[in-house]
Design a protein around this motif. Sequence first.
Motif, short mmCIF file in Angstrom:
data_model
loop_
_atom_site.label_atom_id
_atom_site.label_comp_id
_atom_site.label_asym_id
_atom_site.label_seq_id
_atom_site.Cartn_x
_atom_site.Cartn_y
_atom_site.Cartn_z
N GLY A 7 21.80 -66.77 6.46
CA GLY A 7 22.83 -68.16 6.29
C GLY A 7 23.68 -67.97 5.07
N ASN A 8 23.54 -67.10 4.15
CA ASN A 8 24.19 -67.13 2.74
C ASN A 8 25.67 -66.59 3.14
N ASN A 9 26.54 -67.51 2.44
CA ASN A 9 27.86 -66.89 2.56
C ASN A 9 28.69 -67.58 1.56
N THR A 10 29.88 -66.85 1.00
CA THR A 10 30.72 -67.42 -0.09
C THR A 10 31.65 -68.58 0.45
N GLU A 11 31.79 -68.73 1.71
CA GLU A 11 32.61 -70.02 2.14
C GLU A 11 31.63 -71.28 2.61
N TYR A 12 30.50 -71.06 2.48
CA TYR A 12 29.47 -72.11 2.76
C TYR A 12 29.68 -73.44 2.39
N SER A 13 29.59 -73.69 0.90
CA SER A 13 29.76 -74.90 0.32
C SER A 13 31.26 -75.60 0.67
N LYS B 96 35.05 -78.34 -6.21
CA LYS B 96 34.90 -79.10 -4.98
C LYS B 96 34.68 -80.48 -5.47
N GLU B 97 34.10 -80.81 -6.81
CA GLU B 97 33.98 -82.20 -7.30
C GLU B 97 35.37 -82.96 -7.25
N GLU B 98 36.20 -82.14 -7.81
CA GLU B 98 37.50 -82.76 -8.10
C GLU B 98 38.18 -83.20 -6.75
N LYS B 99 37.92 -82.29 -5.96
CA LYS B 99 38.59 -82.10 -4.44
C LYS B 99 37.93 -83.50 -3.75
N LEU B 100 36.74 -83.77 -4.00
CA LEU B 100 35.97 -84.76 -3.44
C LEU B 100 36.58 -86.29 -4.02
N LYS B 101 36.77 -86.38 -5.16
CA LYS B 101 37.46 -87.46 -5.78
C LYS B 101 38.90 -87.73 -5.60
N GLU B 102 39.74 -86.70 -5.38
CA GLU B 102 41.02 -86.67 -5.22
C GLU B 102 41.02 -87.27 -3.37
N THR C 152 22.23 -86.64 8.48
CA THR C 152 23.16 -85.54 8.91
C THR C 152 22.75 -84.14 8.26
N ASN C 153 23.11 -83.18 8.90
CA ASN C 153 22.73 -81.64 8.10
C ASN C 153 24.05 -80.85 8.54
N ASN C 154 23.70 -79.53 8.10
CA ASN C 154 25.11 -78.76 8.05
C ASN C 154 25.24 -77.89 9.48
N LYS C 155 24.60 -78.31 10.73
CA LYS C 155 24.64 -77.53 11.80
C LYS C 155 25.92 -77.04 11.96
N GLY C 156 26.09 -75.93 12.31
CA GLY C 156 27.43 -75.12 12.67
C GLY C 156 28.00 -74.33 11.42
N ALA C 157 27.56 -74.82 10.41
CA ALA C 157 28.28 -74.06 9.14
C ALA C 157 27.79 -72.77 8.71
N HIS C 158 26.70 -72.42 9.63
CA HIS C 158 26.04 -71.19 9.28
C HIS C 158 26.28 -70.15 10.69
N GLU C 159 26.97 -70.83 11.64
CA GLU C 159 26.90 -70.09 12.90
C GLU C 159 27.93 -68.67 12.62
N VAL C 160 28.82 -68.72 11.91
CA VAL C 160 29.56 -67.30 11.88
C VAL C 160 28.83 -66.22 10.92
N ASP D 232 33.61 -79.80 3.60
CA ASP D 232 34.75 -80.49 4.59
C ASP D 232 34.16 -81.27 5.65
N ILE D 233 32.89 -80.81 6.05
CA ILE D 233 32.13 -81.85 7.10
C ILE D 233 31.78 -83.09 6.40
N PHE D 234 31.24 -82.96 5.14
CA PHE D 234 30.81 -84.21 4.54
C PHE D 234 31.99 -85.24 4.38
N ILE D 235 33.08 -84.50 3.83
CA ILE D 235 34.47 -85.49 3.84
C ILE D 235 34.79 -86.06 5.01
N ASP D 236 34.68 -85.41 6.05
CA ASP D 236 35.20 -85.98 7.40
C ASP D 236 34.30 -87.10 7.81
#
Length: 315
Positions: free
Chosen positions: A278-284, A12-18, A88-96, A289-293
């Motif tokens: 709150g642990n899940n494989t899709e979390y980061s 995801k580091e390369e994703k951010l740079k791109e 800012t925090n990750n509110k909403g990223a854990h809800e599922v 994605d929230i951080f990018i937006d």
Amino acid sequence: MKAVSLIRLGEKEEKLKERLPNIEFVFTSGVDEIADQDKKDLDILFGVGKLTEDFLEECPNLKWIAWYATGVEKLPLDYLQRRNIILTNNKGAHEVQMSEFIIGYILADYKNMRTSFKNQINRHYNSRLTGKNLKGQSIMFLGTGSIAQRTAQLAKAFGVRIIGVNTTGKQVDNFDETYNMEEVEQVIGYADIVINTLPQTTKTTHLLSKRHFELMKDTALFINVGRGSVVKNEVIIEVLQNKIIRHAYLDVFENEPLSQDSKFYDIDNISITAHISGNNTEYSDEVTDIFIDNLKSFLNKDGTIENEVDISKGY
């Protein structure tokens, strides 16, 4: 503009740079790896780590902390407020993930899955074991944020009544009724299941006393996925040892991690998970994605940053 990470993000580091080629990204594994020059130059910190006032004093240009967790109670909030640093925090990223865990806890309890597993271990086949229906039961949420809302939406499919407790008593989608915090003692006895999803703040720390549990039904199930600090260790231990309520599923504790000699391990009407709801494989991916937006909004100065924390409230 320079953004410095507090965690490594792999591919995801390369994703951010791109996605954001005009940002100078520096990726580290924590504050100890951040170079002195980067501290002086950075505008944004993102990730999670141990942030102290002393460290932040070395970051004179810091404008925004994008925290990759929901709870912000361990950050020096008063200091951030004095410096007008956006948080800012990750509110909403854990809800599922967390809503699925909560439903899992409830179904495991009502369908006697723990007893079935014990029977399996003991090679005991009991076809008379009988579960209980969720239909017609009442669930009370302490806190009506995104996790509670998502869980309420799922629970509705089982035909349950949903009660919410929040700061003002405001109505929330998928809740049959809501009350304010001052009314907790008056309504907590209505619920068959009480679920804490509150964050840790000065107002929620030790919110629940022994009296609250005494007011619950003696058949009540208590689930805590919010913060362990909502009730003192000695209180919840006494409540469970004395069977004041029937059972508890606890994912969080006042002091973590639990030591091997913790009294919690000796209680028979408790089910423990190790702060994993709150642990899940899709979390980061979701948080990045929230951080990018948010970063795009921050650069454009359009005022639409998602999940900004009200530092005065602590959430």
